[in-house]
Design an enzyme around this catalytic site. Structure first.
Site: not given
Ligand code: PAF
Length: 286
Positions: A34, A37, A40-41, A65, A156, A182, A192-193
């Site tokens: 989403m 980035l 982790g991405h 979502q 997640d 990560v 991202s949050r």
């Protein structure tokens, strides 16, 4: 020199690129994201690249979502930085569609992929409809890109479990790669949050990884002791509002009883200021 990254905004353009790559005998990987980035991405991309010749990443903030009172509007959107990061990682194409391209009927889909009962517990209990929205958009992305493999983060854990189960249940011809979370040096899981946290909230957010550590250090005393150890972290941390703390069997996602032996997954969700964060870790009860 590798070819520059292609930015695609239409389903037709993705299908054309994938058709050409497949005709040339390439294996295709999809990294659904989403955006906003982070490292982790990047790890998802690196893992995907080990399993395919062509890597396509999608950057799409899926409205389906998000619940009506969630942070869809505040969710960070950084398309230029995302494209640069993906290009530097050697990604072949980024699919950045508008909402109308994916959901031509006003941001929703009349046909929904249901996550079933497991979509209504834990994360799904706090976020009703969330996993139906995730599974529906992931199915659409699989149908658009037709990847051989797709990479999802272990952060997640419930999403990863549900995507794997959907692939098995619906016989989708895609291999799912789970990629370890990560973390920052102090233990905070990348998300991202995190970009929405103030400096003080960033410190408070460490309660999540500390709770997981506390649970892990009680693993030899069983599930109830692990829960109590994790819970105690939140009693002293006033800036954090615990949403849930639970222990499941990672093989079934069923809640683990105190008599459980073997692998367990500790799941935590908490609100830090206005930001909701999740984390998890796997331990073994001897
Ligand atoms: O994990 C995410 O970023 C999203 O849930 C996903 C898988 C890209 C679907 O929108």
């Amino acid at each position: 020199m590798p070819a520059p990254i292609q930015t695609l905004t239409t389903i037709e353009a993705v299908r054309e690129l994938v058709g050409g790559a497949r005709a040339a005998g390439s294996r295709i990987a999809l990294v659904p994201t989403m955006g906003a980035l982070h490292e982790g991405h990047a790890e998802l991309v690196r893992t995907a690249a080990e399993h395919a010749d062509v890597v396509i990443s999608s950057v799409f903030v899926n409205p389906m979502q998000f619940g009506p009172h969630e942070d869809l509007d505040r969710y960070p959107r950084t398309p230029e930085a995302d494209t640069e990061r993906l290009a530097a990682l050697g990604v072949d194409a980024v699919f950045m569609p508008g909402v109308d391209e994916v959901f031509p009927d006003g941001g929703r889909s009349a046909t929904i992929v249901s996550a079933g009962h497991l979509g209504t517990v834990l994360e799904g209990r706090s976020r009703p409809g969330h996993y139906d929205g995730v599974l529906t958009v992931v199915t659409k992305l699989f149908s658009i890109v037709a990847p051989d493999v797709a990479a999802f983060g272990e952060k997640d854990a419930q999403q990863l479990f549900l995507v794997r189960r959907m692939v098995r249940d619906l016989n989708l011809p895609v291999e799912i790669l789970g990629v370890p979370t990560v973390r920052e040096l102090d233990g905070l899981a990348l998300s991202s949050r995190n970009a929405m946290l103030t400096a003080g909230e960033r410190r408070d957010a460490l309660a999540l990884s500390r709770a997981l550590e506390a649970a892990g250090s009680a693993a030899d005393r069983g599930v109830e002791s692990m829960l109590a150890a994790a819970q105690s972290v939140f009693q002293s941390d006033t800036g954090v509002q615990l949403d849930y703390l639970a222990i499941v069997d990672p093989r079934t996602f069923a809640f683990a009883s105190d008599a459980h032996h073997g692998p367990v997954q500790v799941l935590v969700a908490a609100r830090v200021g206005a930001v909701r964060l999740i984390d998890n870790a796997v331990f073994s009860i001897p």
